[in-house]
Design a protein around this motif. Structure first.
Motif, PDB file in Angstrom:
ATOM      1  N   GLU A 884       0.816  -1.210   0.000  1.00  0.00           N
ATOM      2  CA  GLU A 884       0.000   0.000   0.000  1.00  0.00           C
ATOM      3  C   GLU A 884       0.851   1.262   0.000  1.00  0.00           C
ATOM      4  N   TRP A 885       1.912   1.295   0.782  1.00  0.00           N
ATOM      5  CA  TRP A 885       2.751   2.500   0.807  1.00  0.00           C
ATOM      6  C   TRP A 885       3.455   2.690  -0.532  1.00  0.00           C
ATOM      7  N   THR A 886       3.835   1.595  -1.177  1.00  0.00           N
ATOM      8  CA  THR A 886       4.459   1.700  -2.503  1.00  0.00           C
ATOM      9  C   THR A 886       3.470   2.268  -3.519  1.00  0.00           C
ATOM     10  N   VAL A 887       2.250   1.774  -3.510  1.00  0.00           N
ATOM     11  CA  VAL A 887       1.214   2.267  -4.422  1.00  0.00           C
ATOM     12  C   VAL A 887       0.903   3.730  -4.120  1.00  0.00           C
ATOM     13  N   GLN A 888       0.794   4.054  -2.839  1.00  0.00           N
ATOM     14  CA  GLN A 888       0.437   5.423  -2.470  1.00  0.00           C
ATOM     15  C   GLN A 888       1.537   6.421  -2.832  1.00  0.00           C
ATOM     16  N   VAL A 898      -1.904  11.318 -14.055  1.00  0.00           N
ATOM     17  CA  VAL A 898      -2.440  10.012 -14.460  1.00  0.00           C
ATOM     18  C   VAL A 898      -3.802   9.822 -13.792  1.00  0.00           C
ATOM     19  N   GLU A 899      -4.856   9.997 -14.556  1.00  0.00           N
ATOM     20  CA  GLU A 899      -6.209   9.970 -13.988  1.00  0.00           C
ATOM     21  C   GLU A 899      -6.517   8.638 -13.301  1.00  0.00           C
ATOM     22  N   GLY A 900      -6.037   7.514 -13.872  1.00  0.00           N
ATOM     23  CA  GLY A 900      -6.346   6.214 -13.300  1.00  0.00           C
ATOM     24  C   GLY A 900      -5.824   6.022 -11.889  1.00  0.00           C
ATOM     25  N   LEU A 901      -4.799   6.792 -11.499  1.00  0.00           N
ATOM     26  CA  LEU A 901      -4.243   6.674 -10.144  1.00  0.00           C
ATOM     27  C   LEU A 901      -5.102   7.386  -9.109  1.00  0.00           C
ATOM     28  N   ARG A 902      -6.061   8.165  -9.565  1.00  0.00           N
ATOM     29  CA  ARG A 902      -6.899   8.902  -8.611  1.00  0.00           C
ATOM     30  C   ARG A 902      -8.065   8.007  -8.182  1.00  0.00           C
ATOM     31  N   THR A 903      -7.728   6.978  -7.432  1.00  0.00           N
ATOM     32  CA  THR A 903      -8.692   6.007  -6.901  1.00  0.00           C
ATOM     33  C   THR A 903      -8.312   5.678  -5.467  1.00  0.00           C
ATOM     34  N   ALA A 908      -6.912  -1.308  -7.938  1.00  0.00           N
ATOM     35  CA  ALA A 908      -7.195  -0.470  -9.101  1.00  0.00           C
ATOM     36  C   ALA A 908      -6.033   0.468  -9.379  1.00  0.00           C
ATOM     37  N   ALA A 909      -5.425   1.010  -8.317  1.00  0.00           N
ATOM     38  CA  ALA A 909      -4.276   1.890  -8.496  1.00  0.00           C
ATOM     39  C   ALA A 909      -3.086   1.124  -9.065  1.00  0.00           C
ATOM     40  N   LEU A 910      -2.888  -0.107  -8.600  1.00  0.00           N
ATOM     41  CA  LEU A 910      -1.820  -0.941  -9.150  1.00  0.00           C
ATOM     42  C   LEU A 910      -2.004  -1.142 -10.653  1.00  0.00           C
ATOM     43  N   ALA A 911      -3.225  -1.490 -11.041  1.00  0.00           N
ATOM     44  CA  ALA A 911      -3.504  -1.717 -12.466  1.00  0.00           C
ATOM     45  C   ALA A 911      -3.285  -0.439 -13.274  1.00  0.00           C
ATOM     46  N   ALA A 912      -3.682   0.709 -12.706  1.00  0.00           N
ATOM     47  CA  ALA A 912      -3.498   1.980 -13.413  1.00  0.00           C
ATOM     48  C   ALA A 912      -2.022   2.315 -13.567  1.00  0.00           C
ATOM     49  N   ALA A 916      -0.073   2.883 -17.091  1.00  0.00           N
ATOM     50  CA  ALA A 916       0.662   4.123 -17.352  1.00  0.00           C
ATOM     51  C   ALA A 916       2.158   3.896 -17.549  1.00  0.00           C
ATOM     52  N   GLY A 917       2.604   2.651 -17.407  1.00  0.00           N
ATOM     53  CA  GLY A 917       4.011   2.354 -17.589  1.00  0.00           C
ATOM     54  C   GLY A 917       4.886   2.651 -16.390  1.00  0.00           C
ATOM     55  N   LEU A 918       4.239   2.891 -15.231  1.00  0.00           N
ATOM     56  CA  LEU A 918       5.004   3.173 -14.013  1.00  0.00           C
ATOM     57  C   LEU A 918       5.473   1.895 -13.331  1.00  0.00           C
TER      58      LEU A 918
END
Length: 998
Positions: A884-888, A898-903, A908-912, A916-918
């Motif tokens: 979670e801290w890595t994703v956050q 990156v709009e997909g990260l705004r969840t 869902a954030a991992l998938a976004a 996005a290539g991150l």
């Protein structure tokens, strides 16, 4: 040429006698070989009595053509016409076996083997077969002699002179004689090896059990010893060469084909172990390393060739271990698991035609009989037979199986074995598949005596007998337990209480005496309730035994039945709804949480039925909120309203837990196929929606009690942490923020007082002690933490975040999402915090260092002492905090663009981030798998123990229940822990790279 009228008459007669190609049959009857008996009614009648008259006639013509001289042809034909026994035998074999017809065409004098028809010829044993093989000195001559002996066995079989058990015994005796002949050939080829060693051949499987098929692998184990004065190493090498040569003599294909493969893979360590071991080496292996199935296999061990004295010593040494196998941990689940694995490995296209391995097949009978032998044979030596039908009869005589059940199983087994024999006899090929071709089914049906519509009669009888066998687990293993306690006047021999206790212990019940008391309470008496439960319990006992805690499952079933037994729909649901009973058994034996919820609302059993398939599907937030608000409107006061909301929450928590358990355990009709991530999302979403609906109902009740329908301030509840992320577990607290905004014209102090009273009253009502799982709301993530006010205005939040907010608070707001109250106010709160949690400029290095420092400090300070950090689901390597801290960190760095990260949702954030290539695809999969697994473990701990925990339980039963929930069978807890550590290591390596910068 035959006259037309005559041809027509013969054609009709041929049809009447069962020929399917009368034209071809007429041509064969017109051949010179049969000219002398062309119109003899005896021949036509005899051909019509065979399984396949066309095949029998063709085989007879080929045999006549192969005779070396006209005199030999006349002798054969005269004997066939004059001697009914030979006629029936020869034509019977030719009509049932194309392979034996080919043999006779190649060896035309072998028909003489069928001439004898005297009492001593009816049931030959090993010695008679040894005499029949005596002249065989090489693999080719051994095959010819073997087929000659096989002719006589097949003739007795198809003519009904022997029954299926006697035929199988004769085949085993012929195999024994063949193994001895093959070993003699091997010894003659290497006399120097034979002089160095003693070699015993132990028959296993159907050969050892004296119930062999026409075509089957012959399973063996080899035991070797050095002769006196010989070096043991050299002796074992010599014995191995002899054993290998013996196997080749039987298995290799020659101009005369092969006999059957000799399979030594049942030996210790299987194909990886030495082919020949000493007796002491065998004993050491079985004492230390053998698995349950290996002791089950030893039930049929029988010395058959070589040094019989050594073979008998082998059986005597291992016999005590065999009869202690039922005392091993997970004995019954191990045997059941092995049976399931056999079924799972059958190709889907073949499972309906599998006579041996499929559901309702031969292996079902054999496994059940062997299971009962191992359980009760410890104290009853009469059960120690390696032959299935003999063992079944002994079980019935001893009262371990009901007499009528044993008769039905005996009949079914004999019919299925007869089908198997006749299928194999046709081509002498190893198969257990019922043929699909109608002509093959017709021949098979006729060979079994089904002469009127043989195809439909065959399929009808086959399905009927398979149906009996399908119920064998209930009939053979569980129902006698009820007979022992229910005082049934059935006329059956009843299982003794001691035998019933033995069986319960073998099933995994830790307290068999208590289990018997529960069974007696449930099944005794003449009421409709007791009668239905006597029908249900045998199946339920099996499902309870498949869990980590059968005792709890049975006890909980008694509690539910005591509560609902007089309710008409309850027992009807379990009896008539296909999945309800199995779902209930899974739920009641999976741990404490779901049964505890059910005991407080037994009527929730109704959710477990088949219905339209949606009974266990979690309900959406809108439907939940609508039901809870309706209950609030009907309630007399806020306390009663919250009680009503808690009732809905209790039922819906049970629905979610039951859906999770059933999907995790699977059912007999639908094995486990659920996506683990999907189950985590199901639970997280369902519990979060339920919590939001409960808070909405509580808020409405408090406002209605204190202010009517209009609160002087607009009020919203913001979900935080797992609540805001739709990731609540069964035991999670609900992290929240409270925000309000005075209504137009209302004094700010009045509005603040009202908002404060709402919060205080909500917390008080939700904290009232009850038997329901607590719903704790935690507001410690608010500005200034525990020192700050519980509720603030939107302007106050704005001022605080603008001037005082720390980086950890911005990080915490990544999970913020409105969950109840004023929707417009909630939307404006989100607009306020978005620039803070998704900063346009990303994060500076100082902020990144601060986040890393805070995480390291949290791990060092909050990890409980004495806890194995590698197994801590929250703070351990690759645990929830790592992922979670890595994703956050990625969300705060890149969320602005990156709009997909705004969840608020981790997965869902991992998938976004991946899109996005991150993140690479591999790193994304590793982090997702670790997060899902850690979440599943936390959910499992709550389901099993009834209270939350961040690490695996220490008790063996609880740990086993967690493993079962996660898909690990009995005895594989160590694998579960190893897999968890491995997942954590892999995820931590990714976190070190992405979060800490390598």
């Amino acid at each position: 040429m035959t006259a037309p009228g005559r041809r027509s008459s013969t054609f009709t007669r041929l049809l009447r006698h069962g020929f399917t190609d009368p034209a071809a049959a007429e041509r064969l009857l017109d051949s010179p070989e049969l000219a002398a008996v062309r119109d003899d009614p005896v021949l036509l009648e005899a051909l019509g009595a065979t399984a396949d008259p066309d095949l029998a006639l063709l085989g007879l013509v080929r045999l006549l053509e192969a005779q070396p001289a006209p005199t030999a042809r006349r002798e054969l034909l005269d004997t066939v016409i004059a001697a009914k026994p030979l006629r029936d035998r020869l034509l019977g074999v030719l009509g049932a076996s194309a392979a034996l017809g080919d043999h006779l065409a190649r060896h035309p004098s072998d028909w003489h083997a069928l001439v004898m028809y005297e009492p001593r010829d009816l049931h030959p044993g090993v010695e008679e077969f040894e005499r029949g093989l005596a002249d065989a000195t090489d693999p080719v001559s051994l095959r010819v002699a073997y087929r000659r002996c096989l002719l006589s066995i097949a003739a007795r079989d198809v003519c009904g002179t022997t029954d299926i058990a006697e035929t199988a015994a004769e085949l085993a005796d012929l195999a024994t004689a063949t193994l001895r002949a093959a070993l003699a050939i091997a010894r003659a080829a290497a006399p120097e090896d034979a002089a160095l060693c003693r070699l015993a051949v132990i028959a296993m499987g159907k050969c050892g059990g004296h119930e062999l098929n026409y075509v089957s692998d012959v399973d063996v184990i080899f035991v070797g010893e050095a002769v006196e004065g010989a070096d043991e190493t050299k002796a074992l090498r010599a014995a191995t060469r002899l054993a290998s040569h013996m196997m080749r003599v039987c298995s290799e294909t020659t101009v005369e084909g092969s006999i059957w493969p000799v399979d030594a893979n049942l030996r210790p360590e299987g194909r990886n172990g030495p082919l020949v071991r000493t007796l002491s080496s065998h004993l050491a292996y079985y004492q230390r390393w053998a698995k349950t199935w290996e002791f089950q296999a030893l039930l049929k061990a029988q010395p058959v060739a070589g040094d019989i004295e050594l073979g008998e010593a082998y059986v005597a040494a291992l016999e005590p271990l065999v009869w202690k196998a039922a005392e091993r941990d997970n004995f019954v689940p191990d045997v059941q698991k092995m049976r399931r694995r056999v079924v799972e490995n059958i190709p889907v296209a073949e499972i309906e035609r599998e006579l041996k391995l499929g559901p309702g097949g031969l292996r079902d009978v054999e496994f059940a009989v062997q299971l009962l032998q191992l359980v009760h044979g410890r104290s009853d030596v009469s059960l120690r037979s390696g032959t299935t039908l003999n063992a079944l009869q002994a079980l019935a005589t001893g009262g371990y199986v009901g007499r009528s059940d044993a008769v039905q199983l005996d009949d079914a087994y004999r019919f299925l074995r007869s089908m198997e024999h006749r299928i194999q006899l046709y081509r002498l090929r190893r198969t257990h598949l019922v043929p699909e071709d109608e002509a093959d089914q017709r021949r098979l049906g006729r060979s079994l005596g089904l002469r009127t519509e043989p195809v439909s009669a065959l399929n009808r009888e086959w399905k009927r007998h398979a149906g009996v066998v399908r119920r064998l687990h209930e009939k053979l293993f569980y129902r006698p337990l009820l007979d022992a306690v229910a005082q049934l006047a059935t006329g059956e021999v009843r299982l003794s209480p001691e035998a019933a206790r033995e069986r319960l212990v073998a099933l995994g019940y830790a307290d068999p005496a208590a289990a018997l008391r529960h069974l007696e309470a449930l099944a005794s008496g003449v009421t409709r309730k007791a009668a239905i439960q006597r029908t249900l319990l045998p199946v339920l006992l099996g499902w309870f035994a498949d869990s980590a805690d059968p005792d709890a499952g049975l006890l909980n079933f008694r509690k539910v039945s005591d509560a609902l037994g007089k309710t008409p729909w309850y027992l009807r649901l379990l009896r008539d709804e296909g999945a309800a009973a199995e779902n209930l058994a899974r739920v009641l034996s999976a741990g404490r949480l779901a049964p505890d919820l059910l005991m407080r609302a037994p009527e929730a059993v109704a959710l477990l039925g088949d219905g339209d398939g949606d009974g266990l599907a979690p309900r959406g937030r809108a439907a939940l909120e609508q039901e809870i608000l309706a209950g609030v409107r009907r309630a007399d006061g806020a306390a009663q309203a919250v009680t009503a909301a808690r009732g809905v929450r209790r039922r819906e928590l049970f629905r979610t837990a039951a859906a999770d358990i059933v999907a995790s355990y699977g059912t007999e009709a639908q094995p486990v196929e659920a996506d683990q991530g999907a189950l985590v999302d199901l639970v997280g979403g369902a519990v979060s929606d339920l919590t939001a609906a409960t808070l909405a109902g509580t808020l409405r009740a408090v406002v209605r009690d204190g202010w009517g329908d209009t609160l002087p301030t607009r009020f919203a509840i913001i979900g935080m942490g797992r609540f805001g992320g739709h990731e609540l577990g069964y035991g999670s607290d609900a992290d929240v923020l409270f925000v309000h905004e005075p209504c137009e014209g209302v004094d700010e102090r009045e509005a603040a007082d009202a908002a404060g009273k709402v919060v205080s009253e909500m917390r008080r009502l939700l904290q009232i002690s009850s038997a329901d799982p607590p719903l704790l709301i935690d507001a410690d993530l608010r500005p200034e933490g525990k020192s700050g006010p519980l509720v603030r205005t939107l302007k106050s939040y704005e001022a605080y975040y603008r001037r005082w907010s720390l980086v950890w608070e911005a990080q915490a707001l990544l999970r913020a999402e409105p969950v109840a109250g004023d929707e417009e106010l909630g939307r404006r709160f989100v607009e306020l915090i978005d620039p803070l949690r998704y900063p346009a400029a990303g994060l500076g290095e100082d902020a990144v260092r601060e986040i890393r420092r805070l995480k390291a400090r949290m791990e060092s300070e909050r990890l409980p002492r004495g806890t194995d950090p590698k197994l801590h689901t929250k703070l351990g390597p690759g645990g929830l905090s790592d992922v979670e801290w890595t994703v956050q960190l990625l969300q705060m760095r890149h969320g602005a663009r990156v709009e997909g990260l705004r969840t608020t949702r981790t997965r869902a954030a991992l998938a976004a981030a991946r899109t996005a290539g991150l993140l690479s695809e591999g790193d994304t999969a590793i982090l997702d798998e670790a997060w899902v697994l850690a979440t599943r473990v936390r959910n499992a701990v709550m389901l099993v123990r009834g209270r939350a925990g961040d690490t695996f339980p220490s008790g063996a039963r609880e740990l086993g229940a967690v493993g079962r929930y996660l898909g690990y069978g009995p005895g594989h807890v160590g694998d579960m822990l190893d897999d968890y550590r491995r997942s954590g290591r892999r995820a931590r390596a990714v976190v070190d790279e992405l979060f800490y910068g390598g």
